[in-house]
Design an enzyme around this catalytic site. Structure first.
Site, PDB file in Angstrom:
ATOM      1  N   SER A 161       2.178   7.197  -1.524  1.00  0.00           N
ATOM      2  CA  SER A 161       1.320   6.425  -0.623  1.00  0.00           C
ATOM      3  C   SER A 161       1.295   4.984  -1.106  1.00  0.00           C
ATOM      4  CB  SER A 161      -0.106   6.992  -0.631  1.00  0.00           C
ATOM      5  OG  SER A 161      -1.017   6.113   0.005  1.00  0.00           O
ATOM      6  N   TYR A 190      -7.627  10.492  -5.001  1.00  0.00           N
ATOM      7  CA  TYR A 190      -6.400  10.366  -4.210  1.00  0.00           C
ATOM      8  C   TYR A 190      -5.510   9.243  -4.727  1.00  0.00           C
ATOM      9  CZ  TYR A 190      -3.372   9.431  -0.206  1.00  0.00           C
ATOM     10  OH  TYR A 190      -2.280   9.210   0.598  1.00  0.00           O
TER      11      TYR A 190
END
Length: 256
Positions: A144, A156
């Site tokens: 990401s 995350y």
């Protein structure tokens, strides 16, 4: 350029029942690969598999959770049993979240890391047991933009930073082989999970969206899942045969 860039290849795509994972499985099947699709939920996975089969392509679904080593081994063994080989592994399954560190307890941290880091680690390690003896294979980790610009949840973002480092570490291990590993780092991409996140339905809700919106939503059009699938196709095909240890950002220029 050959008509089908993955003819004769066998691929595993985790988290393949919807969104980016489904697009990757569908594109790889169209490009000639036999695809083993995995997800935790049977109903959505069965529907996704059927949708691709109806187009005339050869895919197999395996209900599996990458947090479980036995499930990881089962997926790899299915590829070998059904298709006789394994050439490509895409670690797409992941949990996105918006919890700030002061809202994150150990149970949630463990949950995110088991899926986002330990799961890909297991798939890499176990697939190398197939790739190393034949000195050939391709691994693609879905990271990401948060791995480098950490504006979402603490668990995350740090997990995606770990994936980027793991990708480079394994590439160094494999530098003298014909096995390559890379990562694709999506920016904002229109998937069900992303749309829910924009609506404030993920952990952290409006408070976290207020924190992150200046990074996420003020930087031009979002990507389509197929944009991420195309990047994976580049890396998995002969076009990317000399690309190793790279984190390729696909974000429409939003996070330069």
């Amino acid at each position: 350029m050959q008509a089908k860039m993955l003819n004769g290849k066998v691929a595993i795509v985790s988290g393949a029942s919807y969104g980016m994972g489904f697009s990757m499985a569908e594109l790889f099947a169209k490009e000639g690969a036999k695809v083993v699709m995995t997800a935790r939920g049977r109903d959505k996975l069965d529907a996704a598999v059927q949708k691709i089969r109806e187009q005339g392509y050869d895919v197999t679904g395996v209900v599996a959770d990458n947090k479980n080593l036995d499930d990881v081994k089962k997926v790899i063994q299915t590829a070998l049993d059904v298709y006789g080989n394994l050439d490509i592994v895409i670690n797409n399954a992941a949990i996105g979240e918006q919890k700030m560190i002061d809202e994150t307890d150990d149970e949630w941290l463990e949950h995110v890391y088991q899926t986002n880091v330990f799961g890909p680690f297991r798939f890499i390690r176990e697939s190398l047991k197939v790739f190393l003896p034949k000195n050939e294979g391709c691994i693609i980790n879905i990271s990401s933009v948060n791995g480098d610009r950490p504006f979402c949840g603490a668990s995350y973002t740090s997990s995606k930073g770990a994936i980027n480092t793991l990708t480079k570490n394994v590439a160094m291990r494999l530098i003298d082989t014909n096995i390559r590993i890379n990562a694709v780092a999506p920016g904002a991409t229109v998937t069900p999970a992303h749309l829910a996140n924009k609506a404030g339905e993920q952990p952290g809700g409006a408070k976290m969206l207020e924190y992150s919106k200046h990074f996420v939503y003020f930087h031009g059009p979002e990507c389509d899942p197929m944009d991420q699938a195309n990047a994976c196709l580049f890396l998995a095909s002969d076009m990317g045969k000399h690309v190793k240890g790279q984190v390729i950002q696909v974000c429409n220029g939003a996070f330069l």
